[in-house]
Design a protein around this motif. Structure first.
Motif, mmCIF file in Angstrom:
data_model
loop_
_atom_site.group_PDB
_atom_site.id
_atom_site.type_symbol
_atom_site.label_atom_id
_atom_site.label_comp_id
_atom_site.label_asym_id
_atom_site.label_seq_id
_atom_site.Cartn_x
_atom_site.Cartn_y
_atom_site.Cartn_z
ATOM 1 N N SER A 97 -17.031 -48.452 -48.225
ATOM 2 C CA SER A 97 -16.245 -49.245 -49.162
ATOM 3 C C SER A 97 -16.300 -48.622 -50.554
ATOM 4 O O SER A 97 -17.207 -47.841 -50.877
ATOM 5 N N ASP A 466 -11.838 -52.497 -54.159
ATOM 6 C CA ASP A 466 -11.796 -53.401 -53.004
ATOM 7 C C ASP A 466 -11.393 -54.831 -53.376
ATOM 8 O O ASP A 466 -10.529 -55.425 -52.704
ATOM 9 N N PRO A 467 -11.966 -55.433 -54.429
ATOM 10 C CA PRO A 467 -11.541 -56.796 -54.787
ATOM 11 C C PRO A 467 -10.063 -56.907 -55.146
ATOM 12 O O PRO A 467 -9.454 -57.966 -54.936
ATOM 13 N N GLY A 482 -10.238 -60.628 -45.411
ATOM 14 C CA GLY A 482 -10.779 -60.758 -46.759
ATOM 15 C C GLY A 482 -12.140 -60.141 -46.955
ATOM 16 O O GLY A 482 -12.549 -59.888 -48.086
ATOM 17 N N SER A 483 -12.875 -59.912 -45.864
ATOM 18 C CA SER A 483 -14.218 -59.324 -45.958
ATOM 19 C C SER A 483 -14.425 -58.422 -44.754
ATOM 20 O O SER A 483 -13.612 -58.380 -43.819
ATOM 21 N N GLU A 485 -16.645 -58.790 -42.447
ATOM 22 C CA GLU A 485 -16.842 -59.625 -41.257
ATOM 23 C C GLU A 485 -15.502 -60.116 -40.707
ATOM 24 O O GLU A 485 -15.256 -60.082 -39.491
ATOM 25 N N GLU A 486 -14.626 -60.576 -41.596
ATOM 26 C CA GLU A 486 -13.312 -61.052 -41.169
ATOM 27 C C GLU A 486 -12.475 -59.921 -40.585
ATOM 28 O O GLU A 486 -11.728 -60.127 -39.616
ATOM 29 N N SER A 487 -12.598 -58.736 -41.151
ATOM 30 C CA SER A 487 -11.880 -57.584 -40.612
ATOM 31 C C SER A 487 -12.360 -57.264 -39.207
ATOM 32 O O SER A 487 -11.557 -56.918 -38.321
#
Length: 543
Positions: A97, A466-467, A482-483, A485-487
């Protein structure tokens, strides 16, 4: 020196800062680019320096051994800096990231902060062993040991199951950069007494050439030889899956070079030797507390305080272009070794530019050049963003066409013209206003603030990519990106995260807007500082 390019983080290589001692015109001194004061001194007093070198040319033969030793020490200093500059490109190829890239960018800060511990290196030593060897020898041993340790562990840090161990990599390479900056202080100080007064001007040449060569070896040459594609295409008959060298092999080799060469310097080279018929430069002696008090008294002066504030904010407008562009090109598929090799044809330009620009900054108003180059550099930042946007559409099965790299090279060259115009103008102004009684300390402070003014915006720019980036999950209902984990859940459900708005482009526009606002309001204030009387820049002992 401020140094920015497409191949590495903005301050991957920084020109060195001056040491804490008072300076002659010929004294060796030293990101943004390391990495500053020595070139400024040479630019301001170019004709005098050339005449002096011409007069003492026959005498340099007797000190050629000392010159070669200095050159070698500066080459060693550039190796860990070059390696540190190559790591962000390696990390980018492993899809880390931009927040991780921002965290790793702290590795490049020690050369911008070494003013904080330079007085300690100058004042604390074992006189029997040698003032500079007391720091040089243990520092270089630690550098060698750290590199050997890295050679055994770097693969596990880069190839762990959960992704590269960025925190560990940052800690180790930060220590390497910290040790290199400390070695830099010691070598700069030793250069003043290692060479005679007639030949001390050669120290700045050793500094510039040596550190540049070391950085080239640790960055450009390493990335090229580590690349399997490059080696198979240009250096091999029978293709292989790996490059000619690996990162562990490269680290181990240079770690051993550090250990062996440091042992030889410790045993053979005497720091307090004297050359018959040669006058040595007398070092100014100043206690630790006296130096810190002097720095504080300089900062308290209204003109210096204002100038430092302007230096700390001037480069915000360039941060996205300088810090993120190269990483975005690697993300788009441009081979990192090809980007690194673009630095090679730039070397003649980087040598000639300061000489040419210095003709326009040698007058009473050098910051006029800084002011005029500012918007030009901002526009190049927008052009960099267009280049990144255009890159995916140019990619072919066999890579990128020659005309693409030609356009990248031209863009880089134009950027260098703007960058060096601002750099030389700023260094000329530093030399113009620095109180000659305490010139070394004064220049060190201004150069440190200049480097720091490039470091912090670059770190922030990397952190915000990234944000500011928007992604959506396509192919999986009810999932988002959005994060991390979600990806992962999106991919697990059979979807794919697609970028709808890249934070790099948002940053590029915002940075240019901020830069234009700075240029319109604060840029004029910076120019007006040239109208201050010389007395406004003089430091009084009773402050």
């Amino acid at each position: 020196m401020e140094h920015s390019d497409l191949t590495t983080h903005k301050n991957g290589r920084q020109r060195k800062l001056v040491t804490m001692r008072g300076m002659d015109r010929g004294e060796s001194s030293s990101s943004e680019p390391d990495v500053e004061g020595d070139e400024a001194e040479d630019l301001i007093s170019g004709s005098d320096s050339e005449n002096r070198r011409h007069r003492v040319q026959p005498g340099i033969r007797g000190e050629m051994g000392n010159v070669l030793l200095l050159l070698f020490l500066y080459v060693l200093q550039g190796i860990p800096l070059g390696l540190a500059g190559s790591i962000p490109l390696i990390l980018q190829s492993k899809n880390v990231s931009y927040r991780d890239q921002a965290f790793f960018s702290f590795v490049f800060w020690p050369f911008s902060l070494k003013l904080l511990w330079a007085p300690l290196v100058d004042a604390l030593y074992f006189s029997r062993f040698g003032r500079r060897k007391s720091w040089l020898v243990p520092t270089q041993y630690l550098l060698g040991l750290f590199m050997i340790y890295l050679s055994m562990s770097v693969n596990s840090m880069l190839q762990s199951e959960g992704g590269p161990k960025v925190v560990t990599l940052t800690a180790v390479f930060f220590m390497l950069a910290f040790l290199a900056a400390t070695q830099d202080i010691a070598v700069d100080g030793w250069a003043l007494t290692m060479l005679s007064r007639e030949n001390v001007g050669y120290a700045s040449t050793c500094n510039s050439v040596g550190q540049t060569a070391g950085y080239f070896l640790g960055n450009v040459l390493f990335l090229a030889l580590e690349s399997a594609d490059f080696c198979n295409k240009y250096l091999r008959v029978v293709p292989k899956d790996t490059g000619i060298v690996t990162l562990p092999d490269f680290l181990f080799f240079w770690g051993m070079v550090f250990l062996v060469s440091t042992t030889l310097v410790a045993l053979i080279k005497s720091e307090n030797e004297h050359t018959k018929g040669k006058r040595r430069v007398q070092e100014e002696t100043q206690g630790v507390m006296e130096t810190y008090k002097l720095l504080f008294s300089i900062i308290k002066m209204p003109t210096v305080f204002t100038f430092c504030g302007l230096l700390l904010t001037a480069k915000v407008g360039f941060s996205a272009a300088d810090a993120v562009t190269g990483l975005k090109l690697v993300e788009a598929g441009v081979p990192k070794e090809q980007l690194a090799l673009l630095a090679v044809p730039m070397v003649p330009l980087q040598i000639l530019l300061p000489v040419i620009i210095s003709k326009y900054t040698a007058g009473p108003r050098p910051l006029d050049v800084f002011y005029k180059a500012f918007p030009f550099r901002l526009l190049i930042g927008l052009e960099y963003a267009l280049l990144v946007w255009w890159t995916p559409s140019v990619k072919q099965e066999g890579g990128f066409p020659v005309y693409y790299f030609t356009i990248v090279l031209i863009s880089y060259a134009l950027h260098q013209v703007a960058l060096y115009s601002m750099y030389v103008a700023c260094m000329a102004f530093h030399a113009k206003v620095s109180d000659p009684i305490i010139g070394g300390t004064y220049m060190t402070l201004l150069n440190t603030v200049t480097n720091l003014g490039g470091n912090w915006p670059s770190t922030v720019a990397l952190w915000l990519v990234d944000p500011l980036t928007s992604k959506e999950c396509q192919g999986a209902v009810g999932q988002s990106c959005g994060s991390a984990e979600e990806s992962g859940l999106c991919v697990k459900e059979g979807g794919a995260c697609v970028t709808t708005l890249d934070g790099y482009y948002v940053e590029s526009v915002v940075c240019v807007v901020i830069g234009l606002a700075w240029w319109v309001w604060l840029g004029k204030k910076m120019r007006r500082l040239q109208d201050q009387s010389p007395a406004a820049w003089r430091c009084r002992a009773d402050q």
